[in-house]
Write a protein that holds these residues in place. Structure first.
Motif, PDB file in Angstrom:
ATOM      1  N   ASP A   8       0.843  -1.202   0.000  1.00  0.00           N
ATOM      2  CA  ASP A   8       0.000   0.000   0.000  1.00  0.00           C
ATOM      3  C   ASP A   8       0.878   1.252   0.000  1.00  0.00           C
ATOM      4  N   ASP A   9       0.248   2.406   0.159  1.00  0.00           N
ATOM      5  CA  ASP A   9       0.983   3.671   0.078  1.00  0.00           C
ATOM      6  C   ASP A   9       2.155   3.749   1.056  1.00  0.00           C
ATOM      7  N   ALA A  10       2.037   3.097   2.184  1.00  0.00           N
ATOM      8  CA  ALA A  10       3.091   3.173   3.196  1.00  0.00           C
ATOM      9  C   ALA A  10       4.226   2.193   2.915  1.00  0.00           C
ATOM     10  N   GLY A  11       4.034   1.316   1.948  1.00  0.00           N
ATOM     11  CA  GLY A  11       5.117   0.396   1.591  1.00  0.00           C
ATOM     12  C   GLY A  11       4.677  -1.052   1.503  1.00  0.00           C
ATOM     13  N   LEU A  12       5.585  -1.899   1.949  1.00  0.00           N
ATOM     14  CA  LEU A  12       5.395  -3.336   1.869  1.00  0.00           C
ATOM     15  C   LEU A  12       4.369  -3.799   2.899  1.00  0.00           C
ATOM     16  N   VAL A  13       3.611  -4.832   2.515  1.00  0.00           N
ATOM     17  CA  VAL A  13       2.745  -5.514   3.477  1.00  0.00           C
ATOM     18  C   VAL A  13       3.045  -6.995   3.328  1.00  0.00           C
ATOM     19  N   LEU A  14       3.670  -7.577   4.321  1.00  0.00           N
ATOM     20  CA  LEU A  14       4.055  -8.982   4.200  1.00  0.00           C
ATOM     21  C   LEU A  14       3.081  -9.901   4.925  1.00  0.00           C
ATOM     22  N   PRO A  15       2.721 -11.004   4.261  1.00  0.00           N
ATOM     23  CA  PRO A  15       1.928 -12.002   4.960  1.00  0.00           C
ATOM     24  C   PRO A  15       2.831 -12.659   6.018  1.00  0.00           C
ATOM     25  N   PRO A  16       2.294 -12.922   7.216  1.00  0.00           N
ATOM     26  CA  PRO A  16       3.126 -13.363   8.334  1.00  0.00           C
ATOM     27  C   PRO A  16       3.992 -14.589   8.031  1.00  0.00           C
ATOM     28  N   TRP A  59       9.539   0.315   9.826  1.00  0.00           N
ATOM     29  CA  TRP A  59       9.036  -1.068   9.818  1.00  0.00           C
ATOM     30  C   TRP A  59       7.731  -1.193   9.050  1.00  0.00           C
ATOM     31  N   GLU A  60       7.010  -0.094   8.974  1.00  0.00           N
ATOM     32  CA  GLU A  60       5.814  -0.119   8.126  1.00  0.00           C
ATOM     33  C   GLU A  60       6.236  -0.230   6.664  1.00  0.00           C
ATOM     34  N   LEU A  61       7.259   0.510   6.292  1.00  0.00           N
ATOM     35  CA  LEU A  61       7.777   0.418   4.926  1.00  0.00           C
ATOM     36  C   LEU A  61       8.217  -1.012   4.626  1.00  0.00           C
ATOM     37  N   LYS A  62       8.781  -1.654   5.626  1.00  0.00           N
ATOM     38  CA  LYS A  62       9.278  -3.017   5.431  1.00  0.00           C
ATOM     39  C   LYS A  62       8.225  -4.095   5.633  1.00  0.00           C
ATOM     40  N   GLY A  63       7.015  -3.677   5.933  1.00  0.00           N
ATOM     41  CA  GLY A  63       5.893  -4.607   5.903  1.00  0.00           C
ATOM     42  C   GLY A  63       5.729  -5.544   7.074  1.00  0.00           C
TER      43      GLY A  63
END
Length: 488
Positions: free
Chosen positions: A279-287, A342-346
């Motif tokens: 999303d706009d803030a960066g990566l979103v990683l599935p756990p 850390w939000e950027l890094k998901g």
RNA sequence: CGGGAUGUAGCGCAGCUUGGUUAGCGCGCCUCGUUCGGGACGAGGAGGUCGGCGGUUCGAAUCCGCCCAUCCCGACCA
């Protein structure tokens, strides 16, 4: 902090420019970098960890379904490729060929493997002679090279990492069963590990793997509505068996060609994860693919900082014991900076631990994706200090489910059934279109040149029905609607 | 390969139109001090073949030519 200054941080918003967002994110989240040679990539530790986690999930399932790992050579005699007519034709334009070695021109050029059907075919022909030798079920983890004209990190690079499974069977039925089993494994891994709901189905002839009789694909929808082919499983019939003379004697002493399959998933899947969830803030990683599932950010300085850091390390040890990949970020940077980083890094969950929390005996937990307040910041939930290790692992599972559900909702909102050309063109501009197609390749080509959309698959799901081709109005083929979309 | 654009510090850019002291700015980096609940601040500092080659000129980041590279849009693709 002015707006102009703020935009220097983070990444170009996804909503503004997907392409710029993707490139910046890959670099800024330290997933990968461009290599010095065109089209090559360096997978950095954070990105490679994702790959290792994906490998682990796939490899376990390959073993559970009766496969063994082996390794086959990088170099293939050029003549091998030529033995299977469709195969050469399909791969010829993207081959890297070695013509010199040891300072001398080679008698026969060596192809750098674009895939290993041919070498493996050669070896199987040596190893297989009786029905008692079958089935052979081998997987190889390796790198392959396909000369790319327009590289994009993870999605399309000249060299990439993958696994290729290759099996040989006595009968078509058995080989088809294998093809579908591995197809199912990919779908499962995409859903249960990467949290990406796939559209599954069979490729149309024009999109089939070069040399395959049938190709099955899992197609994920990216945040821009484009499809990403994320894993394929092929029934190769006896094409390679005939080209490489892979024969066996059956129980009745008759000589027969084997039926082979091959199936692969690559580092492209990492690109899929980025583009399906980000999303706009960066990566979103599935756990289940996140190198760090929970980051703990201790807040405060001097004695207070010492105290929160010490408590953070204790909590980390407890979470680690509970099987969580956890990291304590005690860098000498402001809390706000660390949150954003850390939000950027998901990272799925962030635990904040400041002096006030220490006092109150709890921590504040923020979900990377979830409820937000009126400033767009995550709503933070207080969790009692002594409940952290027991509570958060379950939250990771719930988070996975929420991501999957979000991706599914997004996909469904961007999918439509269409019956006329105008609606079709409008739909493929934003997502997936289920439409009738005549099955003619020239017609596919025209659709592609008019809309850039291609048939992604004949979906496994969906009713059996007939109708008029959305482009040329001739009777539909395949007995079903076909999924069309723009694709990576 | 066709169309478009860009090459100036690690990253992002200004300067070029109209040639002229020592090539700037932001971010990042290093040192010291202050600072810690949503991208902190001050002071000091390091870092440059201005993509390459050639030309014009007393003098070129700036003008001209050629080349190279990269990015974006198409044709090929996991």
């Amino acid at each position: 902090m002015s707006a102009a200054k703020k935009s220097d941080l983070g990444v170009t918003p996804l909503s503004e420019d997907v392409s710029a967002w993707y490139n910046e994110l890959v670099f800024k989240a330290e997933l990968a970098d461009r290599g010095p040679a065109k089209g090559t990539m360096v997978v950095r530790p954070y990105g490679y960890r994702i790959w290792e986690l994906l490998q682990g999930e796939l490899d376990r399932r390959f073993k559970e379904t009766g496969h063994e790992n082996a390794y086959f050579p990088l170099f293939i005699p050029e003549s091998f490729l030529k033995r299977e007519a469709e195969h050469v034709e399909g791969f010829a334009p993207e081959l890297a060929v070695v013509t010199h070695g040891g300072g001398k021109e080679l008698d026969e050029p060596l192809v750098v493997r674009p895939t290993s059907e041919t070498v493996i075919g050669e070896m199987y022909s040596r190893w297989i002679s009786s029905y008692r030798d079958l089935p052979v079920k081998i997987n190889a983890w390796n790198n392959v090279v396909r000369w790319e004209l327009r590289p994009r990190i993870f999605l399309r690079t000249t060299e990439f990492l993958w696994q290729e499974g290759h099996t040989a069977h006595a009968t078509e039925a058995e080989a088809m069963e294998e093809t579908l089993t591995m197809f199912g494994v990919y779908d499962e891994v995409a859903r249960d590990v990467a949290a990406i709901p796939m559209v599954t189905g069979e490729k149309t002839p024009s999109e089939r793997f070069a040399g395959a009789v049938r190709t099955y694909t899992i197609e994920g929808m990216m945040r821009d509505g484009k499809a990403l082919q994320s894993g394929t499983s092929h029934y190769l019939g006896q094409n390679f068996a005939k080209a490489f003379d892979i024969t066996f004697q059956d129980e009745a002493n008759a000589l027969q060609h084997v039926h082979t399959t091959s199936w692969g998933m690559s580092t492209r899947m990492i690109g899929g994860v980025i583009l399906a969830h980000g999303d706009d803030a960066g990566l979103v990683l599935p756990p289940r693919l996140a190198p760090i599932q929970i980051v703990i950010v201790p807040i405060g300085r001097d004695e207070q900082g010492e105290a929160t850091r010490a408590r953070a390390r204790e909590l980390a040890a407890e979470l680690e014991a509970a099987g969580v990949r956890v990291h304590v970020d005690d860098r000498d940077a402001s809390p706000g900076f660390r949150f954003n980083d850390w939000e950027l890094k998901g990272v799925p969950l962030r635990v904040e631990l400041g002096p006030r929390d220490l006092e109150a005996g709890h921590v504040l937990v923020a979900h990377r994706v979830g409820e937000v307040d009126d400033k767009g910041r995550p709503v933070k939930q207080a969790v009692a200090m002594d409940a952290v290790a027991a509570t958060l692992p379950g939250w990771l599972d719930a988070y996975h489910d929420a991501l999957l559900e979000r991706a599914r909702a997004f996909r469904d909102e961007h999918t439509a059934t269409v019956d006329d050309w105008e609606a079709f063109a409008a739909q493929v501009a934003v997502g997936f279109a289920h439409a009738f197609h005549c099955g003619d390749e020239a017609c596919e080509d025209e659709i592609k040149s008019r809309t850039t959309a291609t048939p992604r698959c004949i979906p496994t799901e969906g009713p059996e029905e007939e109708g008029a081709c959305v482009h040329c109005a001739r009777p539909s083929a395949y007995g079903k609607r076909v999924v069309f979309s723009r694709a990576y």
